[in-house]
Design a protein around this motif. Structure first.
Motif, PDB file in Angstrom:
ATOM      1  N   ILE A   1      51.949  11.898 -55.091  1.00 27.46           N
ATOM      2  CA  ILE A   1      51.598  10.488 -55.260  1.00 27.46           C
ATOM      3  C   ILE A   1      51.765   9.742 -53.938  1.00 27.46           C
ATOM      4  N   GLN A   2      52.895   9.953 -53.286  1.00 29.13           N
ATOM      5  CA  GLN A   2      53.147   9.250 -52.030  1.00 29.13           C
ATOM      6  C   GLN A   2      52.136   9.653 -50.955  1.00 29.13           C
ATOM      7  N   GLY A   3      51.780  10.923 -50.900  1.00 27.29           N
ATOM      8  CA  GLY A   3      50.774  11.367 -49.945  1.00 27.29           C
ATOM      9  C   GLY A   3      49.425  10.736 -50.223  1.00 27.29           C
ATOM     10  N   ALA A   4      49.053  10.669 -51.490  1.00 25.13           N
ATOM     11  CA  ALA A   4      47.778  10.049 -51.865  1.00 25.13           C
ATOM     12  C   ALA A   4      47.787   8.558 -51.539  1.00 25.13           C
ATOM     13  N   GLU A   5      48.909   7.908 -51.797  1.00 29.86           N
ATOM     14  CA  GLU A   5      49.011   6.480 -51.478  1.00 29.86           C
ATOM     15  C   GLU A   5      48.825   6.243 -49.978  1.00 29.86           C
ATOM     16  N   ARG A   6      49.464   7.073 -49.163  1.00 29.72           N
ATOM     17  CA  ARG A   6      49.295   6.943 -47.710  1.00 29.72           C
ATOM     18  C   ARG A   6      47.844   7.197 -47.313  1.00 29.72           C
ATOM     19  N   ALA A   7      47.221   8.192 -47.936  1.00 29.63           N
ATOM     20  CA  ALA A   7      45.853   8.570 -47.578  1.00 29.63           C
ATOM     21  C   ALA A   7      44.850   7.470 -47.879  1.00 29.63           C
ATOM     22  N   VAL A   8      45.062   6.716 -48.956  1.00 33.16           N
ATOM     23  CA  VAL A   8      44.090   5.679 -49.324  1.00 33.16           C
ATOM     24  C   VAL A   8      44.486   4.292 -48.832  1.00 33.16           C
ATOM     25  N   SER A   9      45.640   4.172 -48.237  1.00 33.60           N
ATOM     26  CA  SER A   9      46.110   2.862 -47.772  1.00 33.60           C
ATOM     27  C   SER A   9      45.087   2.232 -46.823  1.00 33.60           C
ATOM     28  N   GLY A  10      44.691   1.016 -47.139  1.00 42.00           N
ATOM     29  CA  GLY A  10      43.745   0.290 -46.304  1.00 42.00           C
ATOM     30  C   GLY A  10      42.300   0.737 -46.451  1.00 42.00           C
ATOM     31  N   LYS A  11      42.050   1.639 -47.390  1.00 40.55           N
ATOM     32  CA  LYS A  11      40.692   2.163 -47.572  1.00 40.55           C
ATOM     33  C   LYS A  11      40.061   1.575 -48.842  1.00 40.55           C
ATOM     34  N   THR A  12      38.749   1.632 -48.872  1.00 41.42           N
ATOM     35  CA  THR A  12      37.997   1.186 -50.041  1.00 41.42           C
ATOM     36  C   THR A  12      37.394   2.413 -50.728  1.00 41.42           C
ATOM     37  N   ILE A  13      36.847   2.186 -51.894  1.00 43.05           N
ATOM     38  CA  ILE A  13      36.175   3.296 -52.583  1.00 43.05           C
ATOM     39  C   ILE A  13      34.993   3.801 -51.762  1.00 43.05           C
ATOM     40  N   ASP A  14      34.349   2.924 -51.016  1.00 40.26           N
ATOM     41  CA  ASP A  14      33.252   3.385 -50.158  1.00 40.26           C
ATOM     42  C   ASP A  14      33.770   4.306 -49.054  1.00 40.26           C
ATOM     43  N   ASP A  15      34.928   3.975 -48.497  1.00 38.38           N
ATOM     44  CA  ASP A  15      35.554   4.870 -47.514  1.00 38.38           C
ATOM     45  C   ASP A  15      35.836   6.227 -48.153  1.00 38.38           C
ATOM     46  N   TYR A  16      36.364   6.172 -49.364  1.00 37.85           N
ATOM     47  CA  TYR A  16      36.683   7.397 -50.105  1.00 37.85           C
ATOM     48  C   TYR A  16      35.430   8.243 -50.322  1.00 37.85           C
ATOM     49  N   ARG A  17      34.379   7.605 -50.779  1.00 36.36           N
ATOM     50  CA  ARG A  17      33.120   8.325 -51.042  1.00 36.36           C
ATOM     51  C   ARG A  17      32.558   8.982 -49.791  1.00 36.36           C
ATOM     52  N   ALA A  18      32.770   8.360 -48.647  1.00 44.43           N
ATOM     53  CA  ALA A  18      32.183   8.843 -47.401  1.00 44.43           C
ATOM     54  C   ALA A  18      33.036   9.895 -46.682  1.00 44.43           C
ATOM     55  N   ASP A  19      34.248  10.128 -47.164  1.00 44.78           N
ATOM     56  CA  ASP A  19      35.186  10.994 -46.440  1.00 44.78           C
ATOM     57  C   ASP A  19      35.493  12.252 -47.255  1.00 44.78           C
ATOM     58  N   TRP A  20      34.800  13.342 -46.933  1.00 44.17           N
ATOM     59  CA  TRP A  20      34.966  14.597 -47.654  1.00 44.17           C
ATOM     60  C   TRP A  20      36.422  15.058 -47.664  1.00 44.17           C
ATOM     61  N   ILE A  21      37.083  14.954 -46.538  1.00 45.84           N
ATOM     62  CA  ILE A  21      38.481  15.404 -46.446  1.00 45.84           C
ATOM     63  C   ILE A  21      39.377  14.549 -47.337  1.00 45.84           C
ATOM     64  N   LEU A  22      39.193  13.246 -47.314  1.00 43.02           N
ATOM     65  CA  LEU A  22      39.994  12.357 -48.153  1.00 43.02           C
ATOM     66  C   LEU A  22      39.773  12.679 -49.626  1.00 43.02           C
ATOM     67  N   LYS A  23      38.506  12.847 -50.022  1.00 45.13           N
ATOM     68  CA  LYS A  23      38.220  13.155 -51.425  1.00 45.13           C
ATOM     69  C   LYS A  23      38.915  14.445 -51.857  1.00 45.13           C
ATOM     70  N   HIS A  24      38.846  15.458 -51.030  1.00 48.18           N
ATOM     71  CA  HIS A  24      39.462  16.733 -51.398  1.00 48.18           C
ATOM     72  C   HIS A  24      40.986  16.671 -51.363  1.00 48.18           C
ATOM     73  N   ALA A  25      41.532  15.868 -50.482  1.00 49.33           N
ATOM     74  CA  ALA A  25      42.985  15.678 -50.467  1.00 49.33           C
ATOM     75  C   ALA A  25      43.450  14.994 -51.755  1.00 49.33           C
ATOM     76  N   ILE A  26      42.704  14.010 -52.204  1.00 46.00           N
ATOM     77  CA  ILE A  26      43.062  13.310 -53.443  1.00 46.00           C
ATOM     78  C   ILE A  26      42.926  14.254 -54.633  1.00 46.00           C
ATOM     79  N   GLU A  27      41.844  15.020 -54.661  1.00 49.99           N
ATOM     80  CA  GLU A  27      41.683  15.982 -55.749  1.00 49.99           C
ATOM     81  C   GLU A  27      42.855  16.956 -55.782  1.00 49.99           C
ATOM     82  N   ARG A  28      43.294  17.421 -54.615  1.00 49.48           N
ATOM     83  CA  ARG A  28      44.423  18.366 -54.571  1.00 49.48           C
ATOM     84  C   ARG A  28      45.697  17.696 -55.059  1.00 49.48           C
TER      85      ARG A  28
END
Length: 116
Positions: A17-44
């Protein structure tokens, strides 16, 4: 009777949870959609949380009935076997809306069931 040791699973869940929170901090869903690494990190992170939740005894999860533990356990299988059915908004909302509630519940469990 004390439940079997499960705190390691909560530690793993909180770390994810803490890792995911750090990963998305300051990001939007559009950032998430555009970032393959971020998406896969969240899925993991979601997979780890789902799998670790299976180590929590029923009497422990029962102390936090506001959490849909069945859904927490099930989402890992969805990610592994039906990954195409989970949309970006669903996973984004899990992180933004559900993770804070889950984190609070896990911290309460840790306080209620101190280390032996």
């Amino acid at each position: 009777m004390m439940p079997r040791e499960f705190r390691h699973a909560i530690d793993d869940m909180l770390a994810a949870i803490q890792g995911a929170e750090r990963a998305v901090s300051g990001k939007t869903i559009d950032d998430y959609r555009a970032d393959w690494i971020l998406k896969h990190a969240i899925e993991r992170a979601v997979e780890i949380i789902s799998e670790a939740s299976r180590a929590l005894p029923a009497d422990v999860t029962a102390t936090q009935p506001q959490i849909n533990w069945r859904a927490v356990r099930a989402i890992g299988n969805v990610l592994r076997h039906e990954y195409h059915s989970l949309s970006d908004p669903i996973l984004w909302n899990v992180v933004i809306d559900e993770f804070p509630r889950l984190k609070t519940a896990l911290q309460a469990i840790m306080e209620q069931f101190p280390e032996r």
